[in-house]
Enzyme design. Structure first.
Site, PDB file in Angstrom:
ATOM      1  N   CYS A 112       0.821  -1.208   0.000  1.00  0.00           N
ATOM      2  CA  CYS A 112       0.000   0.000   0.000  1.00  0.00           C
ATOM      3  C   CYS A 112       0.866   1.273   0.000  1.00  0.00           C
ATOM      4  O   CYS A 112       1.573   1.531  -0.961  1.00  0.00           O
ATOM      5  CB  CYS A 112      -0.974  -0.059   1.174  1.00  0.00           C
ATOM      6  SG  CYS A 112      -2.435   0.980   0.989  1.00  0.00           S
ATOM      7  N   HIS A 113       0.848   2.043   1.088  1.00  0.00           N
ATOM      8  CA  HIS A 113       1.644   3.267   1.181  1.00  0.00           C
ATOM      9  C   HIS A 113       3.070   3.022   1.680  1.00  0.00           C
ATOM     10  O   HIS A 113       3.904   3.925   1.666  1.00  0.00           O
ATOM     11  CB  HIS A 113       0.965   4.281   2.108  1.00  0.00           C
ATOM     12  CG  HIS A 113      -0.234   4.943   1.509  1.00  0.00           C
ATOM     13  ND1 HIS A 113      -1.454   4.318   1.433  1.00  0.00           N
ATOM     14  CD2 HIS A 113      -0.392   6.165   0.947  1.00  0.00           C
ATOM     15  CE1 HIS A 113      -2.321   5.131   0.856  1.00  0.00           C
ATOM     16  NE2 HIS A 113      -1.706   6.252   0.546  1.00  0.00           N
TER      17      HIS A 113
END
Length: 178
Positions: A112-113
């Site tokens: 994800c991030h």
């Protein structure tokens, strides 16, 4: 099934802002395969996870990253959440640990991030990877080839886009450890 007996996996998170499922599902996959997950953070005590923007559970930290030795771990997992990697990339000890881990050629998995921290550690140049779509420009600017795929394995680096990709992410992580 992969047998991780005797392998210790570091999960590095900030004190708050971790996307809970991106911590707990890979953690459970490591445990199910017989590995030992350990929670590292920038502070001792507990960390606060989230279900997107809502507070979720807290988790006990096993070791502060400033005191951690890369050689003690067989792999590194970097869970996402927006606030988690944003805080980690501002911590010199966390960034140095991540850089040393990638350079050690042991598996590093970021979802994800979390690839923000890889960009901060300056270890994405020339690497093929994926992430949450909003990081595309950051990763390209850091020298990565960004692609929109469920999971990308480039050498020792495993990346995925979001919680929906966790089954493929976990499989790729365990395959790297096999």
């Amino acid at each position: 099934m992969t047998d991780l007996n005797g392998k210790t996996i570091a999960f590095l998170v900030a004190p708050e802002g971790i996307e809970q499922v991106e911590l707990t599902e890979p953690w459970a996959a490591v445990e199910k395969a017989g590995g030992t997950p350990r929670l590292l953070s920038t502070r001792a005590g507990q960390v606060q996870a989230f279900h997107h923007l809502d507070r979720a559970d807290t988790f006990d930290v096993d070791q502060q990253v400033a005191d951690a030795d890369v050689a003690s771990y067989d792999a590194l997992v970097l869970p996402g959440g927006v606030a988690n990697p944003d805080a980690l990339r501002l911590d010199e000890d966390a960034v140095a640990f991540i850089r040393a881990f990638v350079e050690s050629d042991r598996p590093v998995a970021a979802i994800c991030h979390a690839p923000w921290t890889l960009a901060e550690a300056d270890v994405v140049r020339g690497r093929r990877m994926t992430s949450w779509p909003s990081l595309r420009t950051d990763l390209r600017n850091a020298g990565a080839e960004w692609v929109d795929e469920e999971v990308v394995v480039d050498g020792n680096l495993v990346t995925s886009r979001n919680p929906d990709d966790l089954p493929a992410f976990n499989d790729a992580l365990l395959e790297q450890l096999a």
